[in-house]
Design an enzyme around this catalytic site. Structure first.
Site, PDB file in Angstrom:
ATOM      1  N   GLU A 124       0.038  -1.337   5.600  1.00 36.16           N
ATOM      2  CA  GLU A 124       1.111  -0.970   6.517  1.00 36.16           C
ATOM      3  C   GLU A 124       1.052   0.508   6.861  1.00 36.16           C
ATOM      4  O   GLU A 124       1.327   0.902   8.005  1.00 36.16           O
ATOM      5  CB  GLU A 124       2.470  -1.315   5.900  1.00 36.16           C
TER       6      GLU A 124
ATOM      7  N   ASP B 141       0.823  -1.215   0.000  1.00 39.24           N
ATOM      8  CA  ASP B 141       0.000   0.000   0.000  1.00 39.24           C
ATOM      9  C   ASP B 141       0.849   1.253   0.000  1.00 39.24           C
ATOM     10  O   ASP B 141       2.050   1.226   0.325  1.00 39.24           O
ATOM     11  CB  ASP B 141      -0.955   0.002   1.197  1.00 39.24           C
TER      12      ASP B 141
END
Length: 417
Positions: free
Chosen positions: A185, A91
């Site tokens: 994350e 991400d």
């Protein structure tokens, strides 16, 4: 799109991969309660699953939580060596858009880089002196309208390129290598639902750092805070002694935070309060912030101070107008790594063998590795080579990514220290 940019990258698999990965919009969403937080992250997860399987990794899967796993078996005779894990996240952060990224490669010879002439967006060594270290390198930059995504798609590309090299060179003896790519994350959930039963290695490294050579095993203790403020909306013409403006109350709360203890005024081991967002109107407002400190006692004191501020303002205005939600995100992994300093020594040697000078520095942030270390998987963090993460001025040297592929190969080679 990325194929047009490969004049410099015809033989550089890591560059090819990176340019392909940044074409995927994988921005996570801290407001979402789904797992992963955004469905669009799954598109890159499935792409990586197919790529790892094609490279010959075994038991490749995308699990129900959007995490990608696979492992490359040890070469014959190396089966008894301790395995190694390599982890990166898919991400990207929410500060700038990660959609429709338009990267380009600059043969950097110094001076300013005009990212977007129409918008007047310029990457300049006057504002970003780090550029001076990369004269003569080939820099991948944005068009000045999005972030680039080197945090952490460069780490993903480097890991995939390293295992690809190992798969293509069976003569290079190596231990078993497990890889994992996590979503979310950037919103502190990357280590949620991690499959330790699958990930059968005694230790791992996250590949999620900054400039080339970075080696990190100290990170911030981290907490996230959400303060909800309840006001009272009255017509401004009849508001005297009646209106309670939630936006002004939010401003008062922010002004009570130490002004010198913000990210813009701290460095090294210095902690901070960071107000990341404020939304509201007269009737209600929400302030979101993060709290960071390397020292655990100072970290707890910072949280306690914020609780005192909220209690003071509730006492001042009454009616419990301020509601604080405070949640710890992760802790400093130093105490988990210190019993395993051979991991740091091994990484230092892997850098040196690749011709890179390692630099052990504290992380002014955190990684999946911090949480994984506390859950029993010692997991220091390695550089990926990128600079200016989370913003329009992000860039990464192609040469740094190439060097990191060699570092990762060195880490898992059977003759590595």
């Amino acid at each position: 799109m990325y194929c047009k940019l490969l004049e410099r990258c015809e033989k550089m698999t890591v560059c090819e991969r990176f340019l392909r990965y940044v074409s995927f919009d994988t921005q996570s969403d801290g407001e979402s309660q789904t797992v992963p937080s955004t469905a669009k992250q799954l598109a890159l997860a499935q792409e990586l699953r197919q790529e790892l399987a094609a490279l010959g990794l075994e038991d490749v899967k995308v699990d129900e939580f959007g995490r990608v796993y696979g492992h490359l078996p040890a070469t014959p005779g190396c089966e008894e060596l301790p395995g190694l894990g390599l982890i990166a996240h898919m991400d990207t952060a929410g500060e700038e858009s990660g959609a429709n990224v338009k990267p380009r490669i600059v043969d950097y010879q110094g001076g300013d880089i005009v990212l977007n002439e129409a918008l007047g967006t310029v990457l300049s060594p006057r504002e970003f002196p780090s550029l001076n270290r990369y004269v003569g390198n080939h820099l991948i930059v944005t068009d000045g309208t999005t972030l680039l995504g080197a945090d952490d798609k460069a780490g993903v590309a480097e890991i995939v390129s390293a295992v690809a090299w190992l798969a293509e060179h069976p003569e290079a003896a190596h231990r078993v290598v497990y890889v994992a790519f996590t979503p979310d994350e950037e919103i502190g959930r990357g280590a949620d639902h991690f499959d330790f039963d699958y990930f059968q290695v005694p230790y791992a490294y996250t590949v999620d750092g900054g400039e080339l050579g970075g080696l990190e095993y100290e990170n911030f203790n981290a907490a996230a805070a959400k303060i909800t403020i309840r006001g009272r909306s009255i017509h401004p013409g009849a508001a005297k002694n009646k209106m309670v403006n939630a936006v002004l109350l939010a401003s008062e709360l922010i002004q009570m935070l130490p002004p010198a203890e913000t990210p813009a005024h701290t460095e090294g081991y210095e902690g901070f309060y960071h107000v990341g967002g404020i939304k509201g109107d007269t009737s209600s407002a929400t302030v979101r912030m993060i709290i960071r400190d390397h020292d655990r006692a100072s970290f707890e004191a910072r949280k306690a101070y914020l609780e005192q501020v909220v209690a003071f303002l509730n006492a001042k205005y009454g009616e419990e107008r301020f509601t604080l939600e405070l949640r710890d995100s992760y802790y400093n992994m130093k105490s988990c790594i210190e019993p395993h300093m051979e991991l740091i020594e091994r990484a230092e040697q892997a850098f040196l063998d690749a011709g890179v000078q390692p630099c052990t520095v504290p992380i002014r942030g955190g990684t999946d590795g911090a949480r994984l270390s506390y859950e029993g998987l010692p997991c220091p963090n390695l550089s990926v080579g990128g600079v200016n993460y989370h913003g329009l001025y992000e860039y990464i040297p192609v040469e740094a990514m190439e060097a990191m592929v060699q570092v990762l190969v060195n880490l898992v080679r059977a003759d590595g220290r």
